[in-house]
Scaffold this motif. Sequence first.
Motif, PDB file in Angstrom:
ATOM      1  N   MET A  36       0.841  -1.192   0.000  1.00 29.08           N
ATOM      2  CA  MET A  36       0.000   0.000   0.000  1.00 29.08           C
ATOM      3  C   MET A  36       0.877   1.244   0.000  1.00 29.08           C
ATOM      4  O   MET A  36       1.839   1.332   0.759  1.00 29.08           O
ATOM      5  N   ARG A  37       0.535   2.199  -0.848  1.00 26.53           N
ATOM      6  CA  ARG A  37       1.266   3.464  -0.919  1.00 26.53           C
ATOM      7  C   ARG A  37       0.355   4.613  -0.465  1.00 26.53           C
ATOM      8  O   ARG A  37      -0.869   4.558  -0.671  1.00 26.53           O
ATOM      9  N   ILE A  38       0.958   5.626   0.136  1.00 22.09           N
ATOM     10  CA  ILE A  38       0.200   6.798   0.571  1.00 22.09           C
ATOM     11  C   ILE A  38      -0.540   7.404  -0.609  1.00 22.09           C
ATOM     12  O   ILE A  38      -1.691   7.853  -0.488  1.00 22.09           O
ATOM     13  N   GLN A  39       0.094   7.383  -1.760  1.00 28.31           N
ATOM     14  CA  GLN A  39      -0.513   7.955  -2.958  1.00 28.31           C
ATOM     15  C   GLN A  39      -1.831   7.258  -3.297  1.00 28.31           C
ATOM     16  O   GLN A  39      -2.794   7.899  -3.728  1.00 28.31           O
ATOM     17  N   GLN A  40      -1.898   5.943  -3.078  1.00 29.38           N
ATOM     18  CA  GLN A  40      -3.133   5.211  -3.351  1.00 29.38           C
ATOM     19  C   GLN A  40      -4.271   5.691  -2.444  1.00 29.38           C
ATOM     20  O   GLN A  40      -5.421   5.789  -2.873  1.00 29.38           O
ATOM     21  N   LEU A  41      -3.950   5.987  -1.199  1.00 31.47           N
ATOM     22  CA  LEU A  41      -4.968   6.486  -0.275  1.00 31.47           C
ATOM     23  C   LEU A  41      -5.454   7.876  -0.689  1.00 31.47           C
ATOM     24  O   LEU A  41      -6.636   8.204  -0.546  1.00 31.47           O
ATOM     25  N   GLU A  42      -4.542   8.691  -1.187  1.00 29.97           N
ATOM     26  CA  GLU A  42      -4.932  10.016  -1.680  1.00 29.97           C
ATOM     27  C   GLU A  42      -5.821   9.882  -2.913  1.00 29.97           C
ATOM     28  O   GLU A  42      -6.786  10.633  -3.082  1.00 29.97           O
ATOM     29  N   TYR A  43      -5.492   8.918  -3.769  1.00 26.05           N
ATOM     30  CA  TYR A  43      -6.325   8.652  -4.946  1.00 26.05           C
ATOM     31  C   TYR A  43      -7.730   8.226  -4.504  1.00 26.05           C
ATOM     32  O   TYR A  43      -8.738   8.673  -5.061  1.00 26.05           O
ATOM     33  N   LEU A  44      -7.772   7.332  -3.520  1.00 26.59           N
ATOM     34  CA  LEU A  44      -9.049   6.814  -3.020  1.00 26.59           C
ATOM     35  C   LEU A  44      -9.934   7.953  -2.517  1.00 26.59           C
ATOM     36  O   LEU A  44     -11.132   8.010  -2.811  1.00 26.59           O
ATOM     37  N   GLU A  45      -9.365   8.866  -1.767  1.00 27.48           N
ATOM     38  CA  GLU A  45     -10.149   9.968  -1.220  1.00 27.48           C
ATOM     39  C   GLU A  45     -10.679  10.871  -2.324  1.00 27.48           C
ATOM     40  O   GLU A  45     -11.814  11.346  -2.267  1.00 27.48           O
ATOM     41  N   LYS A  46      -9.881  11.098  -3.357  1.00 23.25           N
ATOM     42  CA  LYS A  46     -10.318  11.945  -4.467  1.00 23.25           C
ATOM     43  C   LYS A  46     -11.463  11.280  -5.233  1.00 23.25           C
ATOM     44  O   LYS A  46     -12.422  11.946  -5.641  1.00 23.25           O
ATOM     45  N   ILE A  47     -11.403   9.973  -5.431  1.00 22.50           N
ATOM     46  CA  ILE A  47     -12.481   9.258  -6.116  1.00 22.50           C
ATOM     47  C   ILE A  47     -13.770   9.340  -5.297  1.00 22.50           C
ATOM     48  O   ILE A  47     -14.860   9.568  -5.827  1.00 22.50           O
ATOM     49  N   ALA A  48     -13.656   9.135  -3.977  1.00 23.02           N
ATOM     50  CA  ALA A  48     -14.826   9.214  -3.106  1.00 23.02           C
ATOM     51  C   ALA A  48     -15.431  10.617  -3.129  1.00 23.02           C
ATOM     52  O   ALA A  48     -16.647  10.785  -3.087  1.00 23.02           O
ATOM     53  N   GLU A  49     -14.577  11.618  -3.218  1.00 22.15           N
ATOM     54  CA  GLU A  49     -15.030  13.012  -3.229  1.00 22.15           C
ATOM     55  C   GLU A  49     -15.771  13.355  -4.517  1.00 22.15           C
ATOM     56  O   GLU A  49     -16.802  14.030  -4.496  1.00 22.15           O
ATOM     57  N   THR A  50     -15.243  12.885  -5.668  1.00 19.93           N
ATOM     58  CA  THR A  50     -15.821  13.239  -6.966  1.00 19.93           C
ATOM     59  C   THR A  50     -16.893  12.270  -7.436  1.00 19.93           C
ATOM     60  O   THR A  50     -17.750  12.623  -8.242  1.00 19.93           O
ATOM     61  N   GLY A  51     -16.829  11.027  -6.958  1.00 21.27           N
ATOM     62  CA  GLY A  51     -17.771  10.012  -7.411  1.00 21.27           C
ATOM     63  C   GLY A  51     -17.538   9.563  -8.835  1.00 21.27           C
ATOM     64  O   GLY A  51     -18.419   8.984  -9.471  1.00 21.27           O
ATOM     65  N   SER A  52     -16.328   9.801  -9.333  1.00 17.32           N
ATOM     66  CA  SER A  52     -16.027   9.473 -10.730  1.00 17.32           C
ATOM     67  C   SER A  52     -14.538   9.212 -10.910  1.00 17.32           C
ATOM     68  O   SER A  52     -13.707  10.034 -10.479  1.00 17.32           O
ATOM     69  N   ILE A  53     -14.216   8.096 -11.550  1.00 12.14           N
ATOM     70  CA  ILE A  53     -12.814   7.799 -11.865  1.00 12.14           C
ATOM     71  C   ILE A  53     -12.258   8.839 -12.835  1.00 12.14           C
ATOM     72  O   ILE A  53     -11.140   9.348 -12.664  1.00 12.14           O
ATOM     73  N   ASN A  54     -13.048   9.172 -13.863  1.00 11.16           N
ATOM     74  CA  ASN A  54     -12.574  10.128 -14.877  1.00 11.16           C
ATOM     75  C   ASN A  54     -12.313  11.502 -14.280  1.00 11.16           C
ATOM     76  O   ASN A  54     -11.271  12.123 -14.535  1.00 11.16           O
ATOM     77  N   GLU A  55     -13.264  11.991 -13.470  1.00  4.85           N
ATOM     78  CA  GLU A  55     -13.102  13.323 -12.884  1.00  4.85           C
ATOM     79  C   GLU A  55     -11.947  13.337 -11.889  1.00  4.85           C
ATOM     80  O   GLU A  55     -11.169  14.306 -11.831  1.00  4.85           O
ATOM     81  N   ALA A  56     -11.822  12.270 -11.101  1.00  4.85           N
ATOM     82  CA  ALA A  56     -10.718  12.186 -10.149  1.00  4.85           C
ATOM     83  C   ALA A  56      -9.381  12.187 -10.879  1.00  4.85           C
ATOM     84  O   ALA A  56      -8.427  12.844 -10.442  1.00  4.85           O
ATOM     85  N   ALA A  57      -9.301  11.452 -11.982  1.00  2.00           N
ATOM     86  CA  ALA A  57      -8.060  11.401 -12.757  1.00  2.00           C
ATOM     87  C   ALA A  57      -7.688  12.786 -13.287  1.00  2.00           C
ATOM     88  O   ALA A  57      -6.516  13.179 -13.264  1.00  2.00           O
ATOM     89  N   LYS A  58      -8.688  13.518 -13.757  1.00  2.00           N
ATOM     90  CA  LYS A  58      -8.431  14.882 -14.254  1.00  2.00           C
ATOM     91  C   LYS A  58      -7.867  15.769 -13.147  1.00  2.00           C
ATOM     92  O   LYS A  58      -6.902  16.504 -13.345  1.00  2.00           O
ATOM     93  N   GLN A  59      -8.500  15.712 -11.963  1.00  2.00           N
ATOM     94  CA  GLN A  59      -8.064  16.573 -10.862  1.00  2.00           C
ATOM     95  C   GLN A  59      -6.714  16.159 -10.295  1.00  2.00           C
ATOM     96  O   GLN A  59      -5.993  16.986  -9.727  1.00  2.00           O
ATOM     97  N   GLN A  81      -6.731   7.971 -16.617  1.00  2.00           N
ATOM     98  CA  GLN A  81      -7.799   7.152 -16.021  1.00  2.00           C
ATOM     99  C   GLN A  81      -7.376   5.699 -15.840  1.00  2.00           C
ATOM    100  O   GLN A  81      -7.636   5.108 -14.789  1.00  2.00           O
ATOM    101  N   PRO A  82      -6.697   5.080 -16.828  1.00  3.80           N
ATOM    102  CA  PRO A  82      -6.256   3.694 -16.635  1.00  3.80           C
ATOM    103  C   PRO A  82      -5.286   3.539 -15.457  1.00  3.80           C
ATOM    104  O   PRO A  82      -5.349   2.554 -14.722  1.00  3.80           O
ATOM    105  N   SER A  83      -4.400   4.524 -15.274  1.00  2.66           N
ATOM    106  CA  SER A  83      -3.441   4.452 -14.160  1.00  2.66           C
ATOM    107  C   SER A  83      -4.157   4.522 -12.817  1.00  2.66           C
ATOM    108  O   SER A  83      -3.814   3.798 -11.877  1.00  2.66           O
ATOM    109  N   LEU A  84      -5.170   5.372 -12.746  1.00  3.09           N
ATOM    110  CA  LEU A  84      -5.929   5.514 -11.505  1.00  3.09           C
ATOM    111  C   LEU A  84      -6.728   4.235 -11.217  1.00  3.09           C
ATOM    112  O   LEU A  84      -6.753   3.748 -10.078  1.00  3.09           O
TER     113      LEU A  84
END
Length: 306
Positions: free
Chosen positions: A1-24, A29-32
């Motif tokens: 587990m990486r800290i970066q993954q947890l930050e990604y997780l929080e952004k996805i939960a905040e936006t409700g979208s993989i695409n929007e989270a990837a943009k921000q 999107q595939p990497s996320l």
Amino acid sequence: MRIQQLEYLEKIAETGSINEAAKQLFISQPSLSQAMKELEKEYGVQLFYRSKVGITLTDAGREFINYSRGVLDQVNLLNEHFGQDKVRKQIFSVSAQHYAFVVNAFVELVKEIGGDEYQFTLRETQTQTVLSDIQTFKSEIGVIYLNKFNETVMRRLIAEKDLEFVPLFEAQPHVFVGRDNPLTKKKRLKLADLADYTYLSYEQGDTNSFYFSEEILSTLHRKKHIQISDRATIFNLMVGLDGYTISSGIISSDLNDEKIVAIPLDIDDSMTLGYLHHKKIEMSSTAARYLELLKEHIRNYGFKIF
């Protein structure tokens, strides 16, 4: 587990979208998506429900993100102390029945630790929703009351949802009325004094059981009764209709309650007000500080903390 993954997780939960989270996050999107799949595989849990309309957290995902936020909070403390990184946005949520001291403490918390960026939530809501919010991790802290009428039922529900009720203080019932109400001529009131006045209570939605009522004596028959959903409206009706409600006796002049008066009610009953938290989640430093501020305001109103 990486800290970066947890930050990604929080952004996805905040936006409700993989695409929007990837943009921000300025990543593809595939990497996320791959980062989240690796996180799910590592811990053997499904974090999201994926559909055409977006992404929502599973029950396991909501529990996981509360733990991950604790980790990120600790990382933030390190970064803040050593000046290596930007301070992370503060996140906190509290759900409660309609009490002035809950709002007072919330205001102080935002002023004290909000900083330049924060995402705080205060939900004055129905009793059943308070319990549900804590159970599903939408809020860390919930504030309700118990008394001899509702305690058995409420404690059973609290236990079923893996929650804990921690008493804060005991309050004697008071009648809330507008300053110009004729009832203010009396220093204490009896139930008979209220018979001809409009009773105001907070509606409890589909679970409108007497046990979920925010007011004691909810089973008594009233000739005139209006249910309200928010505190501003109930105060307006106290003034406009000479209505009344029954609560803890705490009124806040800081929250524009100066038009309302609390009069002691002669009745053999009391209210134990306290907070709810989830047994399975370690309390965040923000929640702990909120409780400190909550207790300070309660003491300032003249009550003794248990």
